[in-house]
Write an enzyme that holds these catalytic residues in place. Structure first.
Site, PDB file in Angstrom:
ATOM      1  CG  PHE A 119      -2.307   0.220   0.809  1.00 53.65           C
ATOM      2  CD1 PHE A 119      -3.281  -0.599   0.369  1.00 53.65           C
ATOM      3  CD2 PHE A 119      -2.963   1.214   0.706  1.00 53.65           C
ATOM      4  CE1 PHE A 119      -3.976  -0.377   0.194  1.00 53.65           C
ATOM      5  CE2 PHE A 119      -4.330   1.244   0.537  1.00 53.65           C
ATOM      6  CZ  PHE A 119      -5.168   0.239   0.710  1.00 53.65           C
ATOM      7  CD  GLN A 240      -5.406  10.729   2.762  1.00 53.15           C
ATOM      8  OE1 GLN A 240      -6.111   9.849   3.163  1.00 53.15           O
ATOM      9  NE2 GLN A 240      -3.984  10.141   3.201  1.00 53.15           N
ATOM     10  CG  HIS A 242      -8.268   7.814  -2.241  1.00 51.81           C
ATOM     11  ND1 HIS A 242      -7.648   7.646  -3.535  1.00 51.81           N
ATOM     12  CD2 HIS A 242      -8.533   6.552  -1.507  1.00 51.81           C
ATOM     13  CE1 HIS A 242      -7.524   6.320  -3.234  1.00 51.81           C
ATOM     14  NE2 HIS A 242      -7.628   5.771  -1.601  1.00 51.81           N
ATOM     15  CG  LEU A 252     -12.127   5.318  -2.106  1.00 51.63           C
ATOM     16  CD1 LEU A 252     -10.916   5.664  -2.494  1.00 51.63           C
ATOM     17  CD2 LEU A 252     -11.934   4.260  -0.980  1.00 51.63           C
ATOM     18  CD  GLU A 255      -2.514   4.316  -1.043  1.00 57.44           C
ATOM     19  OE1 GLU A 255      -1.906   4.214  -0.702  1.00 57.44           O
ATOM     20  OE2 GLU A 255      -3.358   5.096  -0.570  1.00 57.44           O
ATOM     21  NE  ARG A 286      -4.727   7.041   0.822  1.00 48.81           N
ATOM     22  CZ  ARG A 286      -5.945   6.152   1.082  1.00 48.81           C
ATOM     23  NH1 ARG A 286      -6.477   6.877   2.017  1.00 48.81           N
ATOM     24  NH2 ARG A 286      -6.334   4.646   1.183  1.00 48.81           N
ATOM     25  CG  HIS A 353     -10.336   9.366   1.479  1.00 46.87           C
ATOM     26  ND1 HIS A 353     -11.170   8.600   0.798  1.00 46.87           N
ATOM     27  CD2 HIS A 353      -9.648   8.871   1.738  1.00 46.87           C
ATOM     28  CE1 HIS A 353     -11.080   7.006   1.286  1.00 46.87           C
ATOM     29  NE2 HIS A 353     -10.111   6.931   1.926  1.00 46.87           N
ATOM     30  NE  ARG A 398      -6.697   7.821   6.649  1.00 48.60           N
ATOM     31  CZ  ARG A 398      -6.786   7.293   5.425  1.00 48.60           C
ATOM     32  NH1 ARG A 398      -5.854   5.844   5.481  1.00 48.60           N
ATOM     33  NH2 ARG A 398      -8.015   6.901   4.531  1.00 48.60           N
TER      34      ARG A 398
END
Length: 587
Positions: A119, A240, A242, A252, A255, A286, A353, A398
């Site tokens: 990730f 954030q 995304h 969404l 990821e 991100r 996000h 994050r």
């Protein structure tokens, strides 16, 4: 006439991952526990989490919790509190194994251990290579987690109040929290929930933006309630984006798609992330990927007739793997983009996000506020966990899969803190004489307002304003104008009107009350962002392109009573290990 009163040891507002994990701790300890939720708990927004939950299990290749901690500190752009980050990363393996033992159906590797995928931002040996750390249930990890935790709460006899919305906090003369007011949506009846301890787990507030991956119920209720009760909001400038929301829909695309081998392409067919993050490419953090995509679009290399998105290509990983590991993503792509990713690339664009800021807490889940020379004095009886809280493990940005980890680690931690506090209280503290009065005033105003503002129109204007003035790239002038606009909208929100004055299932009234919460969050966001003169994590300023550790390595606190700001230091002392010194953040 006063509102009727119901008494509980612990009241938890929010039925998502953090709320359910905290409730489980409380109920198993024998506390009389109530969970208030706007929706049935398994429909809470945690259900939308797709890619996984991070833990250094090392099931696929070697991994260590301190590598996870380093990545999280680096991902936070050194705004994260290192004591809280150590606490979370150390407890991650135990938290995931607990979920497994509760029955969460993780995917498996051949040996039978939990499957882990790579990730963004998660590395081995302090950034030398990508690592498999995201424990996944295909691309429906949040869904599986919610059902698992809900079942455990049913077993533990947690009491659920489903389709109820919390309205205001009740504090006594000492400032201690003694309960909340809440409305049953079906009847419109309002009750006081008298409690020894109250925990907010109300999730994010992404609906302050026009384009968001958040559900329509994510209106920042816990933040708005705390703001009206005089609790400051922390680090609200950090939102954030995304990288991969479906273009035009905002839904969404996890990821985990890139973790399984997906790549981003521009209109020229280039894998452009090689230019921005040469080591980990499409698996950079991100904020880095979102800004890279925005630059490609800005410089004319966007795709489609309007050149307003890029492409996420996964057909090369094979139909079998897509159907096994990413079945939900294929479904979303077909439904919302009209594209089958087995054959064609998915059109994607950065979309709001996640909220890094929130209600200020420590790693025990206790809400902390400044008082005199002490920046973190505990508010007795008040706790927060999950996205609505800011224990500042995420800092300015994050890492993916740290959100589900945050829910269970700090949900459990806050639950333990509540249990200890409730056991220290022999009896309930008295309700103040004016308990529920703020709620009564708000409802009376709505019921009697005429010739006022239209709620839908005002909310849409707020969302467009925040989208335009607090996006992926920011400037002093854009932010200054945004502050002026949001403050003007907040004044207009004091005169919202609803045509329907009935009680039963009055969604117009609920939406008007939610708008009050959105306004508090939007004010905190724009005012905090306008003041921060640097670029750090998700806050990227064209006028101040560098990170400024000398002046800005500090947490913002927004004080809602006078729309002012104060600051407090970042925790630079981990619990047991050495401080991770700031460095340039490259991937």
């Amino acid at each position: 006439m006063s509102f009727p009163v119901r008494k509980f040891d612990a009241v938890i507002v929010g039925g998502g991952g953090a709320g359910l994990r905290a409730a489980l701790q409380a109920s198993k300890a024998g506390l009389n526990t109530a969970v208030l939720s706007k929706v049935f708990p398994t429909r809470s927004h945690t259900v939308a989490a797709q890619g996984g939950i991070s833990a250094s299990l090392g099931n696929v290749q070697e991994d260590r919790w301190d590598w996870h901690m380093y990545d999280t500190v680096k991902g936070s752009d050194w705004l994260g509190d290192q004591d809280a980050i150590e606490f979370m990363c150390r407890r991650a393996p135990e938290a995931v194994i607990e979920l497994e033992h509760m029955g969460m159906p993780f995917d498996r590797v051949e040996s039978g251990k939990i499957y882990q995928r790579p990730f963004g931002g998660h590395t081995a040996e302090h950034g030398k290579r990508a690592v498999e750390r995201a424990c996944a249930v295909a691309d429906r990890t949040g869904h599986a987690m919610l059902h698992t935790l809900y079942q455990q709460n049913v077993r533990a006899n947690t009491q659920f109040f489903v389709e109820w919305t919390a309205l205001d906090l009740i504090r006594d003369e000492q400032g201690d929290v003694v309960g909340v007011t809440a409305m049953e949506m079906e009847t419109g009846d309002v009750y006081i929930f008298h409690a020894k301890a109250v925990l907010f787990a109300t999730g994010g507030a992404g609906r302050i933006y026009a384009s968001s991956t958040n559900a329509f119920m994510n209106t920042g209720d816990g933040l708005g309630i705390c703001a009206r009760a005089g609790i400051p909001l922390e680090d609200m400038e950090f939102w954030q984006f995304h990288p991969t929301g479906v273009a035009g829909a905002g839904v969404l695309i996890t990821e985990g798609v890139r973790g399984e081998g997906g790549i981003l392409l521009n209109a020229n067919g280039e894998r452009f992330m090689e230019r921005y993050a040469p080591t980990v490419k499409d698996l950079a953090s991100r904020d880095v990927v979102s800004r890279a995509m925005a630059m490609e679009i800005y410089e004319g290399r966007g795709c489609g007739p309007k050149k307003d998105h890029v492409l996420l290509k996964i057909d090369h990983i094979g139909a079998e793997k897509i159907m096994e590991k990413l079945p939900g993503i294929r479904e979303i792509s077909i439904q919302f983009a009209g594209i089958d990713p087995i054959k064609d690339p998915i059109p994607v664009v950065p979309t709001t996000h996640y909220m890094m800021g929130g209600i200020p807490t420590n790693y025990l889940g206790e809400v902390v506020v400044p008082q005199g020379d002490n920046p973190e004095v505990v508010v007795n009886g008040l706790y927060a966990a999950g996205e609505c809280a800011c224990a500042s493990v995420h800092g300015a940005n994050r890492l993916g899969t740290n959100s589900l980890l945050d829910l269970v680690v700090f949900g459990k931690s806050a639950g333990d803190s509540m249990v200890a506090y409730v056991r220290s209280q022999e009896n309930w503290k008295d309700l103040p004489a004016n308990a529920g009065e703020l709620t009564r005033q708000r409802l009376d105003r709505l019921n009697n307002q005429s010739g006022g503002e239209n709620v839908d129109a005002l909310r849409n204007e707020l969302q467009r304003t925040v989208q335009l003035h607090a996006g992926v790239f920011r400037t002093d002038a854009i932010l200054k104008e945004g502050v002026e606009k949001v403050l003007a909208l907040a004044e207009r929100a004091k005169r919202t009107e609803i045509q329907d004055k009935s009680q039963v299932w009055n969604t117009a009234r609920i939406e008007a009350l939610e708008l009050d919460n959105l306004m508090e969050v939007a004010k905190a966001t724009l005012i905090s962002a306008e003041a921060r003169k640097e670029s750090r994590g998700a806050h990227a300023s064209d006028d101040h392109p560098e990170r400024d550790d000398d002046n800005w390595m500090k947490h913002t606190l927004f004080h809602p009573e006078n729309n002012s700001l104060s600051y407090k230091p970042v925790h630079t002392k981990p619990l047991t290990v050495e401080y991770i010194e700031p460095a340039k953040r490259v991937y």
